[in-house]
Motif scaffolding. Structure first.
Motif, PDB file in Angstrom:
ATOM      1  N   ASN A 167      64.864  36.122 -49.861  1.00 56.05           N
ATOM      2  CA  ASN A 167      65.898  36.056 -48.827  1.00 56.05           C
ATOM      3  C   ASN A 167      65.239  36.065 -47.459  1.00 56.05           C
ATOM      4  N   ILE A 168      65.864  35.370 -46.510  1.00 52.85           N
ATOM      5  CA  ILE A 168      65.389  35.438 -45.118  1.00 52.85           C
ATOM      6  C   ILE A 168      66.576  35.749 -44.212  1.00 52.85           C
ATOM      7  N   HIS A 169      66.262  36.187 -43.002  1.00 53.68           N
ATOM      8  CA  HIS A 169      67.308  36.345 -41.988  1.00 53.68           C
ATOM      9  C   HIS A 169      67.542  34.977 -41.349  1.00 53.68           C
ATOM     10  N   THR A 170      68.551  34.880 -40.496  1.00 55.29           N
ATOM     11  CA  THR A 170      68.776  33.573 -39.860  1.00 55.29           C
ATOM     12  C   THR A 170      67.680  33.306 -38.838  1.00 55.29           C
ATOM     13  N   GLN A 171      67.507  32.030 -38.559  1.00 57.23           N
ATOM     14  CA  GLN A 171      66.465  31.676 -37.592  1.00 57.23           C
ATOM     15  C   GLN A 171      66.839  32.115 -36.185  1.00 57.23           C
ATOM     16  N   ALA A 172      68.144  32.287 -35.941  1.00 51.33           N
ATOM     17  CA  ALA A 172      68.572  32.773 -34.625  1.00 51.33           C
ATOM     18  C   ALA A 172      67.993  34.171 -34.399  1.00 51.33           C
ATOM     19  N   GLN A 173      67.868  34.931 -35.487  1.00 52.08           N
ATOM     20  CA  GLN A 173      67.320  36.287 -35.350  1.00 52.08           C
ATOM     21  C   GLN A 173      65.794  36.293 -35.403  1.00 52.08           C
ATOM     22  N   TYR A 174      65.253  35.619 -36.414  1.00 52.28           N
ATOM     23  CA  TYR A 174      63.799  35.565 -36.594  1.00 52.28           C
ATOM     24  C   TYR A 174      63.373  34.125 -36.823  1.00 52.28           C
TER      25      TYR A 174
END
Ligand SMILES: C[S@@+](CC[C@H](N)C(=O)[O-])C[C@H]1O[C@@H](n2cnc3c(N)ncnc32)[C@H](O)[C@@H]1O
Length: 439
Positions: free
Chosen positions: A83-90
């Protein structure tokens, strides 16, 4: 699978957790290297290699992890999802397109971005974040639910943490109910309000508690989330979300009592079987019975198989058919036909339980405008599949009693009606009077 986790926030004690995993002989975990820099990750990988852990199906991907690290997990630990966070966050540093079919985007206090989701495999649904939004940010909650429902994007993995009954401020100053540490199992009870389709094959308990505490909560979750006792049988509805109802339990108990008196070798058909609860309850309670299960939904078929195994019914005592009504049963005859058909009338939509309306598959319950479409087809054909003294028992909506009687008479059945525990006419017993043999 519900996975225990090793998390790496400041006080999580990840080195001690690896030692604990060794002590417990754990072979499988989910891993959250979320808060570790490159050097610390190298130490983690070194310790993992010397540990009892052989499978890490689910890994949290930091935006600075390189492709070699993903290869390392897939090759050595059979990792199936990240899983990843959104690119807006990271914003991502590396190109992960090689593994895009394994990467799911998590909801971390933001609205899902449809475009971004489509570039990866789908959603990693963190149910504690979702629940926190439901309690504190209704707008974001509704938007995310809408996206999940409307685009039916695959939910490939889940995080679950505790929900407290008080708020706290996190380090960024946000008010929150969710926490990565639990005191009581009841802090996971919010999960019961979400339908099984919001859960995936990989559910990570994302908490800092010891692994032995996590083992206990895993047992609690398994028993409380997707299981129901139905008479003296266990029914799992994790694959096919139709929850067996207490009205159904009431009438099948009465029918079993009647059949026990006869105690013959009974050939039984459970048609519209769903989870298989009716047929399995009969198999368990009537030793001489043989049951055919029929449903036209492939998930229901999968669910029936799971439930037969769960209740240790010998494979010599049943057969399962994926069939539209009686199509695949040509030439068969039964002593008893049990049916809980889809009978909810479209015009009564407002009156049915919320869980049916929101989450259960519509095909499982709705039977056309007056709810009688499937019942009519069923009664027209069922008589051809009854033995000479064969009987049908089936469930309907109390408001349909007169129409059911009319259809039954037209098809030359004798019919008796019975009430449920709420004093409403709920089921009928029929036998067929062949008009030709009377002449
Ligand atoms: C009300 S649910 C049955 C619930 C089941 N007794 C239980 O409690 O698990 C009705 C079932 O009928 C199945 N069904 C609907 N139309 C059908 C058809 N034409 N032929 C066979 N099964 C059908 C649905 O897939 C669903 O599983």
């Amino acid at each position: 699978m519900i996975l225990l986790s090793i998390t790496t926030t400041k006080n999580s004690g990840w080195r001690e957790k690896i030692k604990e995993a060794n002590k417990l002989g754990l072979k499988e975990i989910a891993l959250f290297p979320t808060c570790l820099n490159k050097k610390q990750r190298e130490e983690l990988y070194f310790l993992l290699k010397k540990s009892t852990i052989k499978n890490i199906p689910f890994v949290h991907l930091r935006s600075d992890m390189n492709l070699e690290e993903l290869d390392f997990f897939i090759k050595n630990y059979k990792t199936e999802v990240f899983n990843i966070h959104t690119q807006a966050q990271y914003p991502l540093i590396h190109d992960y397109s090689k593994y895009k079919s394994k990467i799911y985007i998590e909801n971390v206090f933001q609205e899902f971005d449809k475009k971004e989701l489509k570039n990866f495999a789908g959603i990693c649904l963190d149910l504690s974040h979702l629940e926190n939004d439901r309690l504190l940010n209704k707008k974001r909650f509704s938007k995310n639910i809408k996206i999940i429902e409307k685009y039916s994007l695959p939910i490939g993995c889940n995080h679950i943490s505790a929900i407290k009954n008080f708020t706290h401020l996190d380090k960024s100053g946000e008010l929150r109910y969710d926490e990565h540490h639990f005191e009581n199992f009841s802090e996971f009870d919010y999960l019961k309000n979400y339908p099984p389709k919001y859960f995936s094959q990989f559910i990570a308990i994302e908490v800092t508690n010891s692994l032995s505490q996590q083992l206990k909560v895993r047992d609690y979750l398994f028993d409380s989330l997707f299981h129901k006792n139905f008479l003296n049988v266990q029914i799992d509805f994790s694959k096919f979300f139709v929850i067996p109802r207490e009205e159904t339990e009431f009438w099948i108990q009465k029918v079993i009592r009647e059949l026990k008196i006869v105690n013959d070798k009974l050939q039984i058909l459970d048609i519209f079987a769903g989870t298989g609860c009716l047929g399995i309850a009969v198999s368990k309670n009537i030793k001489n019975s043989f049951v055919d299960f029929v449903d036209n939904d492939k998930k229901a078929i999968e669910q029936i198989k799971i439930n037969l195994k769960l209740n240790k019914i010998s494979s010599k005592r049943y057969k399962i058919y994926k069939s539209d009504l009686f199509k695949k049963l040509e030439g068969k005859k039964y002593n008893v036909i049990l049916a809980n058909p889809p009978y909810v009338a479209k015009e009564r939509l407002n009156e049915v339980q919320d869980t049916i309306k929101e989450f259960e598959p519509k095909i499982a319950w709705f039977g056309g405008k007056r709810g009688l479409v499937i019942i009519s087809k069923f009664l027209k054909e069922a008589k051809n599949f009854l033995n000479k003294d064969g009987k049908i028992y089936f469930e309907f909506d109390p408001f349909q009693k007169e129409e059911v009687e009319r259809i039954a008479k037209k098809e030359n059945y004798q019919i008796q009606f019975f009430k449920d525990q709420f004093q409403k006419f709920r089921y009928a017993k029929l036998n067929f009077r062949d008009p030709i043999s009377k002449i």
